[in-house]
Design a protein around this motif. Structure first.
Motif, PDB file in Angstrom:
ATOM      1  N   PRO A 107       0.837  -1.208   0.000  1.00 43.99           N
ATOM      2  CA  PRO A 107       0.000   0.000   0.000  1.00 43.99           C
ATOM      3  C   PRO A 107       0.869   1.254   0.000  1.00 43.99           C
ATOM      4  N   LEU A 108       0.279   2.370  -0.414  1.00 45.38           N
ATOM      5  CA  LEU A 108       1.055   3.595  -0.571  1.00 45.38           C
ATOM      6  C   LEU A 108       1.697   4.064   0.729  1.00 45.38           C
ATOM      7  N   ASP A 109       1.100   3.733   1.887  1.00 45.63           N
ATOM      8  CA  ASP A 109       1.674   4.158   3.166  1.00 45.63           C
ATOM      9  C   ASP A 109       2.749   3.195   3.672  1.00 45.63           C
ATOM     10  N   LYS A 110       3.054   2.148   2.878  1.00 45.97           N
ATOM     11  CA  LYS A 110       4.060   1.159   3.282  1.00 45.97           C
ATOM     12  C   LYS A 110       5.334   1.261   2.435  1.00 45.97           C
ATOM     13  N   LYS A 111       5.550   2.417   1.821  1.00 44.64           N
ATOM     14  CA  LYS A 111       6.747   2.677   1.010  1.00 44.64           C
ATOM     15  C   LYS A 111       6.932   1.650  -0.112  1.00 44.64           C
ATOM     16  N   ALA A 230      -1.391  -8.598   0.197  1.00 45.76           N
ATOM     17  CA  ALA A 230      -2.801  -8.289   0.432  1.00 45.76           C
ATOM     18  C   ALA A 230      -3.105  -8.105   1.913  1.00 45.76           C
ATOM     19  N   VAL A 231      -2.344  -8.782   2.768  1.00 45.64           N
ATOM     20  CA  VAL A 231      -2.531  -8.620   4.209  1.00 45.64           C
ATOM     21  C   VAL A 231      -2.319  -7.162   4.609  1.00 45.64           C
ATOM     22  N   ALA A 232      -1.344  -6.502   3.974  1.00 48.54           N
ATOM     23  CA  ALA A 232      -1.079  -5.089   4.275  1.00 48.54           C
ATOM     24  C   ALA A 232      -2.237  -4.192   3.844  1.00 48.54           C
ATOM     25  N   TRP A 233      -3.013  -4.655   2.852  1.00 49.24           N
ATOM     26  CA  TRP A 233      -4.185  -3.904   2.401  1.00 49.24           C
ATOM     27  C   TRP A 233      -5.415  -4.206   3.260  1.00 49.24           C
ATOM     28  N   LYS A 234      -5.267  -5.140   4.219  1.00 48.53           N
ATOM     29  CA  LYS A 234      -6.350  -5.538   5.128  1.00 48.53           C
ATOM     30  C   LYS A 234      -7.557  -6.097   4.366  1.00 48.53           C
ATOM     31  N   LEU A 235      -7.258  -6.977   3.400  1.00 53.01           N
ATOM     32  CA  LEU A 235      -8.315  -7.592   2.597  1.00 53.01           C
ATOM     33  C   LEU A 235      -8.667  -8.980   3.113  1.00 53.01           C
ATOM     34  N   ASP A 236      -9.898  -9.365   2.892  1.00 59.61           N
ATOM     35  CA  ASP A 236     -10.342 -10.740   3.141  1.00 59.61           C
ATOM     36  C   ASP A 236      -9.731 -11.594   2.029  1.00 59.61           C
ATOM     37  N   THR A 237      -8.705 -12.382   2.355  1.00 60.59           N
ATOM     38  CA  THR A 237      -7.896 -13.052   1.340  1.00 60.59           C
ATOM     39  C   THR A 237      -7.980 -14.567   1.461  1.00 60.59           C
ATOM     40  N   VAL A 396       8.686 -12.057   1.888  1.00 58.89           N
ATOM     41  CA  VAL A 396       7.288 -11.629   2.040  1.00 58.89           C
ATOM     42  C   VAL A 396       7.086 -10.972   3.406  1.00 58.89           C
ATOM     43  N   PHE A 397       5.978 -10.266   3.538  1.00 63.56           N
ATOM     44  CA  PHE A 397       5.629  -9.561   4.780  1.00 63.56           C
ATOM     45  C   PHE A 397       6.724  -8.580   5.200  1.00 63.56           C
ATOM     46  N   GLU A 398       7.372  -7.927   4.218  1.00 70.14           N
ATOM     47  CA  GLU A 398       8.490  -7.044   4.552  1.00 70.14           C
ATOM     48  C   GLU A 398       8.093  -5.581   4.773  1.00 70.14           C
ATOM     49  N   TYR A 399       6.822  -5.297   4.766  1.00 70.94           N
ATOM     50  CA  TYR A 399       6.380  -3.924   4.918  1.00 70.94           C
ATOM     51  C   TYR A 399       6.334  -3.520   6.392  1.00 70.94           C
ATOM     52  N   GLU A 400       6.293  -2.216   6.622  1.00 69.39           N
ATOM     53  CA  GLU A 400       6.230  -1.691   7.980  1.00 69.39           C
ATOM     54  C   GLU A 400       4.968  -2.170   8.681  1.00 69.39           C
ATOM     55  N   GLY A 401       5.117  -2.558   9.943  1.00 68.94           N
ATOM     56  CA  GLY A 401       3.978  -3.025  10.722  1.00 68.94           C
ATOM     57  C   GLY A 401       3.740  -4.510  10.645  1.00 68.94           C
ATOM     58  N   SER A 402       4.492  -5.220   9.803  1.00 71.34           N
ATOM     59  CA  SER A 402       4.333  -6.669   9.702  1.00 71.34           C
ATOM     60  C   SER A 402       4.793  -7.337  10.993  1.00 71.34           C
ATOM     61  N   SER A 403       4.044  -8.361  11.421  1.00 67.94           N
ATOM     62  CA  SER A 403       4.390  -9.071  12.663  1.00 67.94           C
ATOM     63  C   SER A 403       5.649  -9.904  12.498  1.00 67.94           C
ATOM     64  N   ARG A 404       5.911 -10.343  11.264  1.00 65.92           N
ATOM     65  CA  ARG A 404       7.125 -11.111  11.008  1.00 65.92           C
ATOM     66  C   ARG A 404       7.511 -10.993   9.541  1.00 65.92           C
ATOM     67  N   LYS A 405       8.739 -10.593   9.286  1.00 64.86           N
ATOM     68  CA  LYS A 405       9.258 -10.545   7.927  1.00 64.86           C
ATOM     69  C   LYS A 405       9.870 -11.899   7.592  1.00 64.86           C
ATOM     70  N   VAL A 406       9.580 -12.409   6.398  1.00 64.44           N
ATOM     71  CA  VAL A 406       9.991 -13.754   6.003  1.00 64.44           C
ATOM     72  C   VAL A 406      10.960 -13.675   4.830  1.00 64.44           C
ATOM     73  N   TRP A 407      12.080 -14.363   4.953  1.00 65.73           N
ATOM     74  CA  TRP A 407      13.054 -14.432   3.871  1.00 65.73           C
ATOM     75  C   TRP A 407      13.749 -15.780   3.928  1.00 65.73           C
ATOM     76  N   TRP A 408      13.466 -16.618   2.945  1.00 65.17           N
ATOM     77  CA  TRP A 408      14.142 -17.913   2.882  1.00 65.17           C
ATOM     78  C   TRP A 408      14.941 -18.034   1.594  1.00 65.17           C
ATOM     79  N   GLN A 409      15.968 -18.898   1.638  1.00 65.42           N
ATOM     80  CA  GLN A 409      16.781 -19.201   0.465  1.00 65.42           C
ATOM     81  C   GLN A 409      16.952 -20.710   0.356  1.00 65.42           C
ATOM     82  N   PHE A 410      16.986 -21.176  -0.884  1.00 66.89           N
ATOM     83  CA  PHE A 410      17.202 -22.601  -1.157  1.00 66.89           C
ATOM     84  C   PHE A 410      18.267 -22.730  -2.236  1.00 66.89           C
TER      85      PHE A 410
END
Length: 492
Positions: A107-111, A230-237, A396-410
């Motif tokens: 979203p625009l407020d999440k840079k 979509a979670v950052a947009w607060k949508l029913d997903t 994923v979930f790397e925006y401000e306010g996220s409860s947990r930022k996820v980054w995996w590598q394989f």
């Protein structure tokens, strides 16, 4: 013969570099089994006025990651200015495409990410190649004009607008196009989105700003990344997919369960093992529901379809296609069966040396590295076979306010028996063991040093004690065990 002429001649010579188990690429790889014409590919001087491109020695078709990194490599070798033309269907200079399903969707407020911020080659640690950069380097850019035809004998290309282009050496970097639902089941309804370019992402953002309910079709990379945004947009997903768990091509059921729980904790719902019958629309023609084959339906006002992609081989199918993995067949220098024509990135079916098989990889890492390897081989005496180590990642979930930022590598190959260590709090790792050898490893929430260890393990494939890994009390301990095996292997 001049050194430049020698290099061009080498680019047309068949590859007979030795392969594993004493085989040569000629024996396992069909383009090289076709007798290669020995003549040099020529190019027409810029004084000719019958062609629309001024720069004709090298032409790259495509405007994605591979094209951007190819341009960078041409510049590094002093062969771009007045010699290189890039023709693309997009209105933008090449950019780092993975951003479109990650930060671009915030979203625009999440840079959110926006161009020119992610033009190539910033993702690979290089200079940001804006449109002005191409001008400064003397690279001719033809925008919004896809190639629709090729004449191999005349070395010419035809574009959608009717332009006739000349090339001496052709590099095909057309990438993939999104797999679409058929129109008869609602695949083109208003409110139904696919993501492959900036225009697609912009259209989706416009819908997300008005949406209440989002359905994401597909449980792979696109589905997971779009749903997280979509979670950052607060949508029913809701995510719908036919498999039994997320990212089934890579994740084990246990690993997938941990990620699914994270998504559920963020309000995302899952419909697994489901097949879609059609998409329904309302009186205004916009999508209103997803109808499943079991008779149930899920209400929605926005749908994102992420069910994979297809290599964009048209109009180059006569160059030689691989019917098993798709794409255009190439050798270890990305040469096709036609002298002077190369294919790189998503569209290339290449010999995956480390595993002795032909592969086609849809990933930014391969797009970058295949472009650099191909152009270096074309312009120099470099004759090494491309030796790629498969690598995948997601953020994923790397925006401000996220409860947990996820980054995996394989890194490596997910074959054999998986050994999972850790409980996702704070991290988790999965090791794939086949015949006592470590074949692949995935790490979530690792440190920079831990992530740097992964490719070393996957490439070396050390012998490991599976029981020790299984009994490791933490991810750190498991990685220490694997690293110790690496040291033992090196000492033998």
């Amino acid at each position: 013969m001049s050194s430049v002429a020698v290099r061009r001649l080498m680019a047309t010579m068949p590859n007979t570099m030795p392969f594993k188990q004493g085989l040569s690429l000629n024996r396992i790889f069909s383009p090289c089994s076709i007798p290669s014409r020995s003549f040099r590919r020529s190019f027409v001087s810029a004084s000719s006025s019958s062609f629309a491109n001024e720069n004709r020695e090298y032409v790259v078709v495509g405007g994605g990651n591979a094209a951007g990194y190819a341009a960078r490599t041409f510049v590094e070798h002093g062969q771009a200015n007045g010699k290189l033309c890039i023709v693309t269907k997009e209105p933008y200079a090449p950019y780092e495409r993975p951003a479109l399903t990650k930060a671009y969707l915030f979203p625009l407020d999440k840079k959110p990410a926006r161009l020119p911020g992610f033009h190539t080659c910033v993702g690979g640690g290089g200079e940001r190649q804006t449109p002005d950069w191409y001008k400064e380097q003397g690279i001719e850019m033809l925008y919004e004009d896809p190639v629709t035809g090729v004449d191999i004998e005349k070395q010419t290309l035809t574009t959608n607008s009717g332009k006739l282009l000349k090339y001496g050496t052709l590099i095909i970097a057309t990438g993939c196009s999104a797999s679409r639902f058929p129109e008869k089941i609602g695949g083109s309804l208003p409110g139904v989105h696919y993501i492959r370019n900036v225009a697609d992402a912009d259209s989706l953002i416009s819908s997300l700003g008005k949406a209440n309910k989002l359905v994401v079709v597909g449980g792979g990379y696109i589905g997971m990344e779009v749903a997280a945004a979509a979670v950052a947009w607060k949508l029913d997903t809701t995510i719908i997919f036919p498999e039994e768990h997320l990212l089934s091509r890579l994740f084990t059921p246990s690993l997938a369960q941990k990620y699914e729980q994270l998504y559920q904790d963020n309000g995302v719902k899952f419909v697994k093992g489901a097949k879609i019958k059609h998409l329904e629309s309302g009186p205004d023609g916009r999508v209103t529901a997803v109808k499943l084959e079991d008779g149930s339906s899920i209400e929605t006002d926005t749908v994102v379809i992420g069910i994979g992609a297809k290599p964009a081989v048209s109009p180059f199918d006569m160059v030689g296609l691989n019917n098993t993995v798709g794409g255009i067949e190439v050798d270890g220098q990305f040469r096709t069966s036609v002298p002077g024509i190369f294919a790189i990135g998503d569209v290339a079916a290449f010999p995956l040396k480390i595993y002795n098989r032909i592969a086609r990889v849809e990933h930014v890492d391969h797009a970058r590295k295949s472009a650099q390897h191909c152009i270096k081989s074309l312009l120099t005496a470099h004759t090494h076979t491309y030796d790629y180590l498969p690598y995948f990642y997601s953020r994923v979930f790397e925006y401000e306010g996220s409860s947990r930022k996820v980054w995996w590598q394989f890194f490596g190959d997910n074959v054999g028996e998986p050994v999972e260590v850790g409980n996702f709090d704070p991290k988790v790792a999965t090791f794939w063991i086949d015949s006592g050898k470590l074949k692949g490893v995935l790490l979530e929430s690792g440190s920079p040093e831990e992530f740097q260890l992964l490719p070393k393990l996957a490439r070396s494939q050390p012998s490991v004690d599976k029981a020790k890994l299984q009994n490791a009390s933490s991810v750190e301990e498991a990685l220490e065990i694997a690293q110790a095996s690496l040291k033992i292997e090196a000492a033998v």
